[in-house]
Motif scaffolding. Structure first.
Motif, PDB file in Angstrom:
ATOM      1  N   ILE A   7       0.693  -1.103  -0.117  1.00 56.27           N
ATOM      2  CA  ILE A   7      -0.075  -0.045   0.055  1.00 56.27           C
ATOM      3  C   ILE A   7       0.857   1.236  -0.113  1.00 56.27           C
ATOM      4  O   ILE A   7       0.474   2.072  -0.767  1.00 56.27           O
ATOM      5  CB  ILE A   7      -0.804   0.085   1.323  1.00 56.27           C
ATOM      6  CG1 ILE A   7      -2.014  -1.126   1.097  1.00 56.27           C
ATOM      7  CG2 ILE A   7      -1.648   1.268   1.368  1.00 56.27           C
ATOM      8  CD1 ILE A   7      -2.998  -1.265   2.288  1.00 56.27           C
ATOM      9  N   GLU A  32      -8.887  -1.352  -1.935  1.00 57.09           N
ATOM     10  CA  GLU A  32      -7.855  -2.106  -2.691  1.00 57.09           C
ATOM     11  C   GLU A  32      -7.989  -2.578  -4.004  1.00 57.09           C
ATOM     12  O   GLU A  32      -7.302  -2.462  -4.786  1.00 57.09           O
ATOM     13  CB  GLU A  32      -7.551  -3.041  -1.721  1.00 57.09           C
ATOM     14  CG  GLU A  32      -6.907  -2.668  -0.326  1.00 57.09           C
ATOM     15  CD  GLU A  32      -6.344  -3.700   0.630  1.00 57.09           C
ATOM     16  OE1 GLU A  32      -6.526  -5.039   0.325  1.00 57.09           O
ATOM     17  OE2 GLU A  32      -5.713  -3.668   1.523  1.00 57.09           O
ATOM     18  N   ASN A  43      -3.198  -7.884  -1.424  1.00 55.87           N
ATOM     19  CA  ASN A  43      -4.460  -7.075  -0.870  1.00 55.87           C
ATOM     20  C   ASN A  43      -5.595  -8.210  -0.304  1.00 55.87           C
ATOM     21  O   ASN A  43      -5.126  -9.335  -0.590  1.00 55.87           O
ATOM     22  CB  ASN A  43      -5.048  -6.362  -1.761  1.00 55.87           C
ATOM     23  CG  ASN A  43      -6.063  -7.501  -2.754  1.00 55.87           C
ATOM     24  OD1 ASN A  43      -7.034  -7.740  -2.484  1.00 55.87           O
ATOM     25  ND2 ASN A  43      -5.365  -7.730  -3.962  1.00 55.87           N
TER      26      ASN A  43
END
Length: 212
Positions: free
Chosen positions: A85, A151, A145
């Protein structure tokens, strides 16, 4: 009365001539150049032709998709692991900012004011880097994810941005090759013309003597 009139006319003539001389020598001359036509303000206009063309549309799409990808990844509050991320966040933020700046430079003709920078190469390098890093960031985020909505949306927009950057990269490389071929052709023609002229002077020395 006639003498007085002639004296007044002479005085007016001297006054007008002296005012013209003083006005010509004064440093505060009124300019007749319109404000809108000055070189400093002429380039500050939106180039609608660039926005209607393929490079402008691709640049707008890249900026929008990168910004949407960044917004989607920013809505994630919890992550484990977070490396994917963070990497996607950095790539999407950097791509949206740099591409947006280049879009403004080309759209407002600001790049013409800085001719020291090769803007075509700059755009080509930025497009290549964004294509590569957006693809890597999207793959990493898709692998790490946890099937959350934000996401998944970030991954989708990341791959869309990758595709748009890849198309722009292909067109940029194609235009770069065409420009290089044209430049090499001009240099070759200039070289051949110079050799032809030198041969003509060698075969006809009287031309050189006449020129001397």
């Amino acid at each position: 009365m006639r003498g007085a009139a002639e004296e007044l006319e002479g005085f007016d003539g001297e006054a007008s001539s002296s005012s013209m001389i003083s006005g010509a020598s004064s440093p505060y001359q009124p300019t007749t150049e319109p404000v809108g036509q000055r070189p400093g303000l002429r380039g500050l206009r939106c180039d609608a032709q660039y926005l209607r063309g393929a490079p402008g549309r691709l640049k707008v799409a890249q900026t929008v998709l990168a910004l949407i990808s960044f917004i989607c990844i920013e809505t994630i509050m919890e992550c484990s692991p977070c490396e994917g991320i963070y990497f996607f966040e950095f790539v999407s933020c950097s791509a949206s900012v740099v591409t947006g700046v280049l879009l403004l430079m080309f759209c407002l003709n600001l790049h013409a004011r800085i001719p020291q920078i090769n803007w075509n190469i700059t755009d080509l390098v930025n497009t290549g880097l964004c294509t590569f890093f957006f693809f890597i960031a999207s793959v990493v985020l898709a692998a790490l994810n946890h099937r959350k909505g934000a996401e998944i949306a970030a991954v989708i927009f990341g791959f869309l941005a990758t595709a748009v950057y890849a198309v722009n990269l292909f067109l940029a490389i194609k235009n770069w090759r065409i420009n290089n071929q044209q430049q090499n052709g001009r240099q070759t023609s200039d070289y051949m013309r110079a050799r032809t002229e030198s041969r003509d002077v060698d075969h006809h020395p009287e031309i050189q003597r006449l020129d001397g």
